[in-house]
Design a protein around this motif. Structure first.
Motif, mmCIF file in Angstrom:
data_model
loop_
_atom_site.group_PDB
_atom_site.id
_atom_site.type_symbol
_atom_site.label_atom_id
_atom_site.label_comp_id
_atom_site.label_asym_id
_atom_site.label_seq_id
_atom_site.Cartn_x
_atom_site.Cartn_y
_atom_site.Cartn_z
ATOM 1 N N ARG A 150 0.792 -1.446 0.042
ATOM 2 C CA ARG A 150 0.044 0.121 0.102
ATOM 3 C C ARG A 150 0.662 0.915 0.560
ATOM 4 N NH1 ARG A 150 -3.218 -2.830 -2.092
ATOM 5 N NH2 ARG A 150 -4.640 -4.241 -0.750
ATOM 6 N N LEU A 151 0.001 2.329 -0.604
ATOM 7 C CA LEU A 151 1.026 3.638 -0.649
ATOM 8 C C LEU A 151 2.099 3.869 0.384
ATOM 9 C CD1 LEU A 151 3.058 5.516 -2.443
ATOM 10 C CD2 LEU A 151 0.533 6.577 -3.052
ATOM 11 N N ARG A 152 0.261 3.810 1.593
ATOM 12 C CA ARG A 152 0.692 4.744 2.609
ATOM 13 C C ARG A 152 -0.136 4.224 4.010
ATOM 14 N NH1 ARG A 152 -2.383 7.726 -0.874
ATOM 15 N NH2 ARG A 152 -1.669 9.941 -1.846
ATOM 16 N N PRO A 153 0.947 4.303 5.514
ATOM 17 C CA PRO A 153 0.451 3.893 6.654
ATOM 18 C C PRO A 153 -0.721 3.626 6.766
ATOM 19 C CG PRO A 153 2.575 4.815 6.954
ATOM 20 C CD PRO A 153 2.540 5.043 5.218
ATOM 21 N N ALA A 154 -1.842 4.891 6.036
ATOM 22 C CA ALA A 154 -3.090 5.110 6.654
ATOM 23 C C ALA A 154 -4.153 4.017 5.787
ATOM 24 C CB ALA A 154 -3.432 6.790 7.233
ATOM 25 N N ASP A 155 -3.966 3.945 4.442
ATOM 26 C CA ASP A 155 -4.874 2.706 3.864
ATOM 27 C C ASP A 155 -4.354 1.653 5.095
ATOM 28 O OD1 ASP A 155 -4.233 4.762 1.943
ATOM 29 O OD2 ASP A 155 -2.900 4.023 0.592
ATOM 30 N N VAL A 156 -3.869 1.148 5.741
ATOM 31 C CA VAL A 156 -4.517 -0.064 5.925
ATOM 32 C C VAL A 156 -4.638 0.439 7.684
ATOM 33 C CG1 VAL A 156 -3.247 -1.501 4.286
ATOM 34 C CG2 VAL A 156 -1.579 -0.636 6.311
ATOM 35 N N GLY A 157 -4.654 1.239 7.520
ATOM 36 C CA GLY A 157 -4.657 1.677 9.025
ATOM 37 C C GLY A 157 -4.008 1.856 9.957
ATOM 38 N N ALA A 158 -2.580 1.944 9.812
ATOM 39 C CA ALA A 158 -1.366 1.870 10.468
ATOM 40 C C ALA A 158 -0.680 3.133 10.509
ATOM 41 C CB ALA A 158 -0.372 0.728 10.036
ATOM 42 N N ILE A 159 0.657 3.866 11.661
ATOM 43 C CA ILE A 159 0.906 4.734 10.351
ATOM 44 C C ILE A 159 2.510 4.208 10.419
ATOM 45 C CG2 ILE A 159 0.009 5.759 12.931
ATOM 46 C CD1 ILE A 159 1.554 5.578 14.565
ATOM 47 N N PRO A 160 3.191 5.461 9.804
ATOM 48 C CA PRO A 160 4.257 5.398 9.935
ATOM 49 C C PRO A 160 5.471 4.820 10.678
ATOM 50 C CG PRO A 160 3.555 7.545 9.240
ATOM 51 C CD PRO A 160 2.815 6.918 9.741
#
Length: 173
Positions: free
Chosen positions: A89-99
């Protein structure tokens, strides 16, 4: 056809798939230690550049270049496509995560800033004049030409070794 495919690969494919995608994804997923992550990303590419040519030279010798390209394409599909479609996924927010390295409070603060801006940040587009600017065009040309030179050079070393009287394994090394 060969020259046209080289121009398309060098000017479009490399910029969009190999040179830009990795740093963007690493930058999105690592709030801290992004340099180390980029180093690991580069290391994996370098190790692959050492291992893959001799292996595929052996495959070409065993089954011919046409079948070897089918094997290579099959491996790319088997190893890369499913991962890209279903895992990455491009961004962690796309899977409910944070960097990595970002605290939950920092992530919430950043989300609040974006929401306060009315979500404009995600909707903004690059103006056409920026894309047609001299720096962008030079970056595009430099990346494309360097990719053509680099991938064109090392991709044909094994064949050049054969022409000079060496076996394909020697040329690929």
């Amino acid at each position: 056809q060969w020259s046209l495919s080289g121009v398309l690969y060098g000017s479009l494919g490399v910029l969009g798939t190999m040179q830009l995608a990795g740093p963007i994804v690493v930058g999105n997923w690592f709030g801290r230690r992004a340099g180390m992550a980029m180093g690991i990303y580069g290391l994996i590419g370098a190790v692959a550049a050492v291992i893959v040519p001799p292996v595929f030279s052996a495959v070409i010798t065993a089954v011919g270049w046409r079948a070897a390209y089918l094997v290579q394409g099959g491996l790319i599909l088997a190893l890369g496509l499913w991962f890209t479609l279903f895992v990455a996924r491009l961004r962690p927010a796309d899977v409910g995560a944070i960097p990595y390295g970002v605290t939950l409070a920092e992530a919430r603060e950043r989300a609040a800033e974006v929401a306060e801006a009315g979500g404009r940040e995600a909707q903004e587009r690059v103006p056409w004049r920026s894309i047609m600017s001299v720096p962008f065009v030079m970056l595009f040309l430099f990346a494309g030409i360097s990719s053509l030179i680099g991938s064109g050079f090392d991709a044909h070393l094994a064949g050049h070794g054969v022409v000079k009287g060496f076996d394909m394994a020697f040329g690929s090394l």
